[in-house]
Motif scaffolding. Sequence first.
Motif, PDB file in Angstrom:
ATOM      1  N   TYR A 166       1.147  -0.674  -0.209  1.00 29.51           N
ATOM      2  CA  TYR A 166      -0.330  -0.131  -0.320  1.00 29.51           C
ATOM      3  C   TYR A 166       1.261   1.308   0.447  1.00 29.51           C
ATOM      4  O   TYR A 166       2.002   1.195   0.626  1.00 29.51           O
ATOM      5  N   VAL A 167      -0.004   2.492   0.100  1.00 25.33           N
ATOM      6  CA  VAL A 167       0.930   3.376  -0.371  1.00 25.33           C
ATOM      7  C   VAL A 167       0.146   4.633   0.335  1.00 25.33           C
ATOM      8  O   VAL A 167      -0.696   5.371   0.504  1.00 25.33           O
ATOM      9  N   ILE A 168       0.446   5.651   0.843  1.00 18.25           N
ATOM     10  CA  ILE A 168      -0.041   6.373   2.140  1.00 18.25           C
ATOM     11  C   ILE A 168      -0.240   7.959   1.070  1.00 18.25           C
ATOM     12  O   ILE A 168       0.774   8.564   0.300  1.00 18.25           O
ATOM     13  N   VAL A 169      -1.552   8.133   0.450  1.00 23.61           N
ATOM     14  CA  VAL A 169      -1.813   9.259  -0.254  1.00 23.61           C
ATOM     15  C   VAL A 169      -2.924  10.297   0.339  1.00 23.61           C
ATOM     16  O   VAL A 169      -3.958   9.574   0.909  1.00 23.61           O
ATOM     17  N   ASP A 170      -2.143  11.423   0.226  1.00 24.33           N
ATOM     18  CA  ASP A 170      -3.229  12.433   1.567  1.00 24.33           C
ATOM     19  C   ASP A 170      -4.115  11.336   2.700  1.00 24.33           C
ATOM     20  O   ASP A 170      -5.271  11.659   3.009  1.00 24.33           O
ATOM     21  N   GLU A 171      -3.109  11.639   3.679  1.00 27.47           N
ATOM     22  CA  GLU A 171      -3.527  10.362   4.703  1.00 27.47           C
ATOM     23  C   GLU A 171      -4.266   9.570   4.707  1.00 27.47           C
ATOM     24  O   GLU A 171      -5.264   9.380   5.196  1.00 27.47           O
ATOM     25  N   LYS A 172      -4.213   9.076   3.335  1.00 28.95           N
ATOM     26  CA  LYS A 172      -5.467   7.543   3.582  1.00 28.95           C
ATOM     27  C   LYS A 172      -4.168   6.318   2.941  1.00 28.95           C
ATOM     28  O   LYS A 172      -3.461   6.603   1.849  1.00 28.95           O
ATOM     29  N   VAL A 173      -5.044   5.234   3.797  1.00 34.44           N
ATOM     30  CA  VAL A 173      -4.310   4.203   3.517  1.00 34.44           C
ATOM     31  C   VAL A 173      -5.016   3.763   1.781  1.00 34.44           C
ATOM     32  O   VAL A 173      -5.781   2.975   1.584  1.00 34.44           O
ATOM     33  N   MET A 174      -3.939   3.602  -0.095  1.00 37.80           N
ATOM     34  CA  MET A 174      -4.460   2.903  -0.365  1.00 37.80           C
ATOM     35  C   MET A 174      -3.530   1.356  -1.233  1.00 37.80           C
ATOM     36  O   MET A 174      -2.971   1.296  -1.104  1.00 37.80           O
ATOM     37  N   ILE A 175      -4.621   0.731  -1.637  1.00 38.21           N
ATOM     38  CA  ILE A 175      -3.884  -0.621  -1.521  1.00 38.21           C
ATOM     39  C   ILE A 175      -3.492  -0.647  -3.498  1.00 38.21           C
ATOM     40  O   ILE A 175      -3.813   0.208  -4.082  1.00 38.21           O
ATOM     41  N   VAL A 176      -2.477  -1.810  -3.221  1.00 39.22           N
ATOM     42  CA  VAL A 176      -1.445  -1.224  -4.548  1.00 39.22           C
ATOM     43  C   VAL A 176      -1.340  -2.782  -4.776  1.00 39.22           C
ATOM     44  O   VAL A 176      -1.593  -3.828  -4.543  1.00 39.22           O
ATOM     45  N   ASP A 177      -1.861  -2.915  -6.028  1.00 44.79           N
ATOM     46  CA  ASP A 177      -2.040  -4.229  -6.917  1.00 44.79           C
ATOM     47  C   ASP A 177      -1.348  -4.952  -7.189  1.00 44.79           C
ATOM     48  O   ASP A 177       0.496  -4.480  -7.847  1.00 44.79           O
ATOM     49  N   GLU A 178      -0.711  -6.248  -6.701  1.00 49.46           N
ATOM     50  CA  GLU A 178       0.852  -6.781  -6.618  1.00 49.46           C
ATOM     51  C   GLU A 178       1.230  -6.716  -8.120  1.00 49.46           C
ATOM     52  O   GLU A 178       2.251  -7.061  -8.990  1.00 49.46           O
TER      53      GLU A 178
END
Length: 648
Positions: free
Chosen positions: A334-346
């Motif tokens: 995952y990455v943090i974007v604008d204080e939100k946890v965003m899932i990264v597809d493997e």
Amino acid sequence: MIGASEVYHFSKTAGVAPAARRSRWRAMAKKVIKRSQEMNSLADDELTTAGRKLMWEAKAGTPLDKLLIEAYALVRQSARRVLNMEHFEVQIIGAIALFEGHIAEMQTGEGKTLTATMPSFLRALTGHGCHVITVNDYLAERDCKIMGPVHRKLGLTVGTILEPMEPDERRQNYACDITYATSKEMGFDFLRDRLRMGASPDDGTPSLRKFVRTLGGGEEPVQRGHYFALIDEADSILIDEARTPLIIGLTQPNDPGTVNLFRWSNRATYQLTPREDYVYEPERRSAWLTDAGCRKVVLMAKPSLMNSMDTERIYTQVEKALTAQHAFMKDRDYVIVDEKVMIVDEGTGRVMDGRKWQDGLHQAIEAKELVPITAATGEAARITVQSFFRNYTNLCGMTGTALPARRELKKTYKLKVTKIPTNKKCIRRGKPARVFKTQEAKRAAIAADIEELMQRGQSILVGTPSVEASEALAEILKGHNINAKILNARYHEQEAEIVKQAGGPGKVTIATNMAGRGTDIILDDVVKKSGGLHVIATEMHSSKRIDRQLVGRAARQGDPGSYQFYLSLEDELLSCREPKEVQRRRKMAIANKSGELSRTWHRYFKKVQRFLEKTHRKQRKSLLKQERLRLEQYENMGLDPYLELTES
């Protein structure tokens, strides 16, 4: 009934079924090319009229296989005029395979997008709608923009479904003869339609259904049926994405006590001792408390807001917090974007916007990263990828890496895999894999090799498994005065521009799996003469097919190219093994002065990769079994299997 043509080609190839099919398809492809050349004298409006005439024939009941030669010839002629491109014989062979319901394995760079125009046109003639499905919005929009005019010239309408679209716009695009979209958008639209058609507000149905129905506003469905789907990168969609069901959630607002539970559980993990208080299983990516751990959790000081919570709920959330600590890494999962946890597809390396992990895991990761805790979600509707694609009357797909998964595709989807020959001989060269003891030694070797390749005038694509790894390598290259472009989940908006420049002499592009599927790097003539694109794979992935997709960026359409794997005993692939085992291996390893190990270590990495492939295969099988049981149970009860089962 078997026709004379089938008998002839079967006897011609000594009864070998796959060879007989290819022989028959090649003969049909030659007829298509001949008929297409006869159309060179037709005016543009005559071409459109011919397309519309075929549509009326198909709607009048003429079997589509009788119209195949004429339809494919029209598409080839339209592509020649609109795109200045003509389908090669092998592309037409692939297109016939797709029409007959096969998964066509076409090597990377063989023009699968152009191939898809033929079966999609032929199937769209009936007026029931044709769905061309790909792995991300970028490719769906690109393919529609490039290939749409080919179909429009023949009198068909073409649309695309993108994430920001409103229901009315979606309905309009689904009404087109051919619609380009991702599998996720198609699946979620299917679920939203089930919610829209759910139950009338006054028939005594559960309040959750009424609430969802109210949200839908009583709208009409956006989709108009599931007649034909052509899946690009079929193994990615039908296999890799099939481990995760598509779920539409309902927001359940967090009360102060629940937020306190998430925060407290995260803090509690730091007071627990591995092995003694909890056990973490890397193979399953899960953690569970021991009896001693449960006692310790019970005796810990807790906020007063948690006093009314039952102990089992606290145990469960602490276990989720432990899983978040050990199994999920920032800038990999995952990455943090604008204080939100965003899932990264493997599989694709892209951010999965709007997706959340279930059962409190997402909130556990938010607590770990000290970002605002979002509301938990309940389920309103769900469907597995397997169940969704079984709704289609006709299904086919194409990819460069289907053969390793042919048994699973046949068993799950009843789809045969057929290998299509290449237009030009592939001259890709593979160099022996290099294995190092540490990441540091591996990255130093990669930097030295990149400098050498740049001096030769080659372009270099470096594949990394995560956002973090791509940025760490870029920093090391910067220390060697190498200016590399980064293509990962943070820079997806600049994807087209980065890919456009990647084929220049001495250009270095570091990418996650975003560069693995559907990415066509056009090489300068200088680069072709210098040896083409060289792909450096900095790690092996969880599936051999993902590795093959990355390697397939090099040596496309007869161009020169090469690849090499660089591995280390600190790679993310090995995180699925027990820490003790990995530590023991590292102690056993004897490296040379530059930190490099013997090539025999490559076998260990292959073994771990096979283990992961087997684990993921079991997960998909288990999910499919559960789904089948649910479907049978709720259909027997006369309930909607995609909605009612979430209301327990």
